[in-house]
Enzyme design. Structure first.
Site, PDB file in Angstrom:
ATOM      1  N   CYS A 168       0.689  -1.142   0.007  1.00 44.62           N
ATOM      2  CA  CYS A 168       0.109   0.073  -0.060  1.00 44.62           C
ATOM      3  C   CYS A 168       0.880   1.329   0.139  1.00 44.62           C
ATOM      4  CB  CYS A 168      -0.999   0.109   1.159  1.00 44.62           C
ATOM      5  SG  CYS A 168      -2.227  -0.922   0.978  1.00 44.62           S
TER       6      CYS A 168
HETATM    7  P1  NAD Z   1      -4.231  -8.589  -3.616  1.00 40.95           P
HETATM    8  O1  NAD Z   1      -3.367  -8.593  -4.721  1.00 40.95           O
HETATM    9  O2  NAD Z   1      -4.005  -9.553  -2.543  1.00 40.95           O
HETATM   10  O3  NAD Z   1      -5.526  -9.296  -4.359  1.00 40.95           O
HETATM   11  C1  NAD Z   1      -6.273  -8.909  -5.548  1.00 40.95           C
HETATM   12  C2  NAD Z   1      -7.042 -10.065  -6.168  1.00 40.95           C
HETATM   13  O4  NAD Z   1      -7.711  -9.743  -7.349  1.00 40.95           O
HETATM   14  C3  NAD Z   1      -6.138 -11.313  -6.645  1.00 40.95           C
HETATM   15  O5  NAD Z   1      -6.419 -12.410  -5.914  1.00 40.95           O
HETATM   16  C4  NAD Z   1      -6.379 -11.484  -8.150  1.00 40.95           C
HETATM   17  O6  NAD Z   1      -6.496 -12.664  -8.565  1.00 40.95           O
HETATM   18  C5  NAD Z   1      -7.802 -10.772  -8.179  1.00 40.95           C
HETATM   19  N1  NAD Z   1      -8.229 -10.257  -9.484  1.00 40.95           N
HETATM   20  C6  NAD Z   1      -7.431  -9.478 -10.229  1.00 40.95           C
HETATM   21  N2  NAD Z   1      -8.326  -9.031 -11.402  1.00 40.95           N
HETATM   22  C7  NAD Z   1      -9.356  -9.834 -11.242  1.00 40.95           C
HETATM   23  C8  NAD Z   1     -10.620  -9.889 -11.886  1.00 40.95           C
HETATM   24  N3  NAD Z   1     -10.870  -9.111 -13.069  1.00 40.95           N
HETATM   25  N4  NAD Z   1     -11.690 -10.732 -11.635  1.00 40.95           N
HETATM   26  C9  NAD Z   1     -11.513 -11.130 -10.200  1.00 40.95           C
HETATM   27  N5  NAD Z   1     -10.333 -11.153  -9.587  1.00 40.95           N
HETATM   28  C10 NAD Z   1      -9.397 -10.476  -9.992  1.00 40.95           C
HETATM   29  O7  NAD Z   1      -4.646  -7.142  -3.330  1.00 40.95           O
HETATM   30  P2  NAD Z   1      -5.025  -6.689  -1.873  1.00 40.95           P
HETATM   31  O8  NAD Z   1      -3.806  -6.539  -1.081  1.00 40.95           O
HETATM   32  O9  NAD Z   1      -6.260  -7.411  -1.272  1.00 40.95           O
HETATM   33  O10 NAD Z   1      -5.549  -5.033  -2.315  1.00 40.95           O
HETATM   34  C11 NAD Z   1      -6.735  -4.945  -3.207  1.00 40.95           C
HETATM   35  C12 NAD Z   1      -7.096  -3.556  -3.134  1.00 40.95           C
HETATM   36  O11 NAD Z   1      -7.050  -3.099  -1.793  1.00 40.95           O
HETATM   37  C13 NAD Z   1      -5.704  -2.626  -3.610  1.00 40.95           C
HETATM   38  O12 NAD Z   1      -6.348  -1.411  -4.171  1.00 40.95           O
HETATM   39  C14 NAD Z   1      -5.182  -2.148  -2.322  1.00 40.95           C
HETATM   40  O13 NAD Z   1      -4.384  -0.946  -2.573  1.00 40.95           O
HETATM   41  C15 NAD Z   1      -6.368  -1.857  -1.469  1.00 40.95           C
HETATM   42  N6  NAD Z   1      -5.948  -2.173  -0.043  1.00 40.95           N
HETATM   43  C16 NAD Z   1      -4.875  -3.192   0.504  1.00 40.95           C
HETATM   44  C17 NAD Z   1      -4.838  -3.205   1.920  1.00 40.95           C
HETATM   45  C18 NAD Z   1      -3.824  -4.210   2.164  1.00 40.95           C
HETATM   46  O14 NAD Z   1      -3.514  -4.028   3.355  1.00 40.95           O
HETATM   47  N7  NAD Z   1      -3.640  -5.069   1.303  1.00 40.95           N
HETATM   48  C19 NAD Z   1      -5.340  -2.188   2.686  1.00 40.95           C
HETATM   49  C20 NAD Z   1      -6.435  -1.443   2.066  1.00 40.95           C
HETATM   50  C21 NAD Z   1      -6.540  -1.321   0.854  1.00 40.95           C
END
Ligand code: NAD
Length: 443
Positions: free
Chosen positions: A279
């Site tokens: 992030c």
């Molecule tokens: P991540 O990479 O762990 O997960 C994303 C998932 O989306 C993956 O499993 C991927 O296979 C899937 N994906 C991608 N394209 C897809 C599609 N078209 N259809 C279905 N699935 C699809 O990401 P994350 O860490 O969960 O982060 C997700 C969002 O949340 C980001 O924007 C991030 O900035 C935000 N965020 C993350 C956190 C954190 O601590 N990880 C906290 C707050 C916000």
């Protein structure tokens, strides 16, 4: 409510299990069939406290996973977009968000009932009412606010405490383009404690709240590291004591008759070996990129990243006080995860350090209690140890990178060894007097 979530990563999965636990019917969608299978058999694909228990309680009845987004949209009333939003070439990469929005739009074309689409991914301000709305409208042939609802509900959970953070949030930011979508969001979070502040706003403001929240944390960390660098350069000043003095100010630590409350932000006002994760680095990069596109140079945030990028040099400087050459020297790196209590190694501060150690010819052994990224390209040529003891046995230098609780036993383990290494404490969590030779960031 029947909820579908596109993207079942850290945010999507935790959102899914926590909403299921509150009684909603949740369908998680991911392009990765391995993840989908794991979730459907109640196995957690990520290390997160409390997640296995919630998965096994809800899997199969209130929580299911699938790969078919169209079916999921048809079967639910609301879809969250929770796919990844990495940074690439100095700006946000919205490819996954756009693809998800186009697929949801295509499914909406076939659906008669009202449906709300809520962006949960961290996206640059303007994305929901811009790229997402356009993709949904083009693919569905419907108009946002008429044929379907559109909103933005940023997520503030932190890896390591994600389940607790989602279950008892400090705030709920509910951004929507119209009253009907706001009503859907209010209903979704109805069972959450009424005392939690709810910020009802428009999508772009909701998006900026998330970025401003992350940018202030990154700024506090780089600020502390810059002050620590000066402390080290001047000599005779301990940055930890300096920051403790700062923390005691009434605006950080409130004292009432019988209680002392220290603001959580003080944990970001401590020197260390820099921030990482999926992030802070990418979100600050994305903000700077958006500024550039609007003709604005966000100089403060550029400095925040510059300080962070070079923080590994501070660790190398501490090592350089004791060793001229690192060629063929055994070095143990403690911690690969970007923070404790997670297995996530994205943008871990361990990697820039490992790169520098490799460039100097060191023989590196790394250990992390949870993260075992054997195939990671940054770890080629690095031995992964199976235990803390195995990692440090034979090391001439031990560098602590991640604040895992287990590493507080380091002094006891080193006492059992014949030769005592130099200990470099990148997190200032160890007692300096417990080691023969100790260096700490900002000391
Ligand atoms: P991540 O990479 O762990 O997960 C994303 C998932 O989306 C993956 O499993 C991927 O296979 C899937 N994906 C991608 N394209 C897809 C599609 N078209 N259809 C279905 N699935 C699809 O990401 P994350 O860490 O969960 O982060 C997700 C969002 O949340 C980001 O924007 C991030 O900035 C935000 N965020 C993350 C956190 C954190 O601590 N990880 C906290 C707050 C916000």
């Amino acid at each position: 409510m029947r909820v579908s979530i596109v993207g079942t990563g850290y945010v999507g999965l935790v959102t899914g299990v926590c909403l299921a636990e509150r009684g909603h019917d949740v369908l998680c969608v991911d392009v990765d069939p391995v993840k989908v299978d794991m979730i459907n058999s109640a196995r957690a694909p990520i290390h997160e406290k409390g997640l296995p228990e919630l998965l096994s309680r809800n899997c199969g009845h209130r929580l299911r996973a699938c790969t078919d987004l169209a079916d999921a949209v048809a079967a639910t009333d609301l879809t969250f977009i929770a796919v990844g939003t990495p940074a690439a070439q100095g700006r946000i990469d919205l490819r996954h968000v756009e693809r998800a929005a186009l697929e949801i739009g295509a499914a909406l074309k076939e659906k008669e009932r009202y449906h709300a689409v809520i962006v949960k991914s961290t996206v640059i301000p303007g994305t929901t009412i811009g790229l997402v709305r356009t993709a949904l409208q083009n693919a569905s042939g419907k108009i946002a606010g008429d044929g379907f609802g559109l909103g933005m509900n940023p997520e503030f959970l932190t890896e390591g405490t994600a389940v607790a953070d989602f279950s008892q949030p400090d705030r709920l930011v509910l951004g929507a383009i119209d009253a009907r979508t706001h009503d859907v969001l209010r209903e979704l979070y109805e069972q959450f404690d009424a005392g939690i502040p709810r910020i009802i706003t428009n999508p772009s403001t909701a998006e900026m709240i998330k970025y401003a929240s992350n940018a202030v944390l990154a700024t506090m960390i780089s600020f502390s590291n810059e002050i620590a660098r000066l402390c080290t350069a001047v000599g005779g000043i301990d940055a930890i004591d300096v920051m403790r003095g700062v923390h005691e100010a009434a605006y950080f630590t409130a004292r009432r008759a019988d209680e002392t409350i220290t603001a959580g932000i003080t944990s970001f006002l401590e020197p260390g070996c820099g921030f990482g994760g999926s992030c802070l680095p990418k979100d600050v990069t994305a903000l700077i990129g958006q500024g550039r596109e609007h003709g604005l140079d966000l100089g403060l945030l550029r400095s925040v990243l510059d300080i962070n990028r070079t923080q590994a040099d501070e660790v190398m400087r501490l090592i350089g006080r004791h060793f001229d050459s690192l060629n063929d020297l055994p070095v143990a790196v403690l911690g690969i995860a970007f923070k404790p209590d997670t297995g996530d190694v994205r943008e871990s501060p361990a990697f820039p350090l490992i790169r520098r150690l490799k460039a100097r010819g060191a023989r590196i052994t790394a250990f992390d209690p949870v993260a075992h990224p054997h195939e990671h390209e940054e770890l080629s040529g690095v031995t992964l140890a199976g235990s803390l003891h195995e990692a440090v046995a034979g090391a001439q230098i031990v560098v602590l990178v991640t604040r895992w609780a287990e590493f507080s036993n380091l002094a006891g383990i080193l006492q059992t060894l014949a030769r005592q290494p130099l200990v470099v404490d990148g997190r200032r969590m160890l007692d300096p007097w417990a080691f023969d030779t100790y260096e700490g960031i900002g000391r």
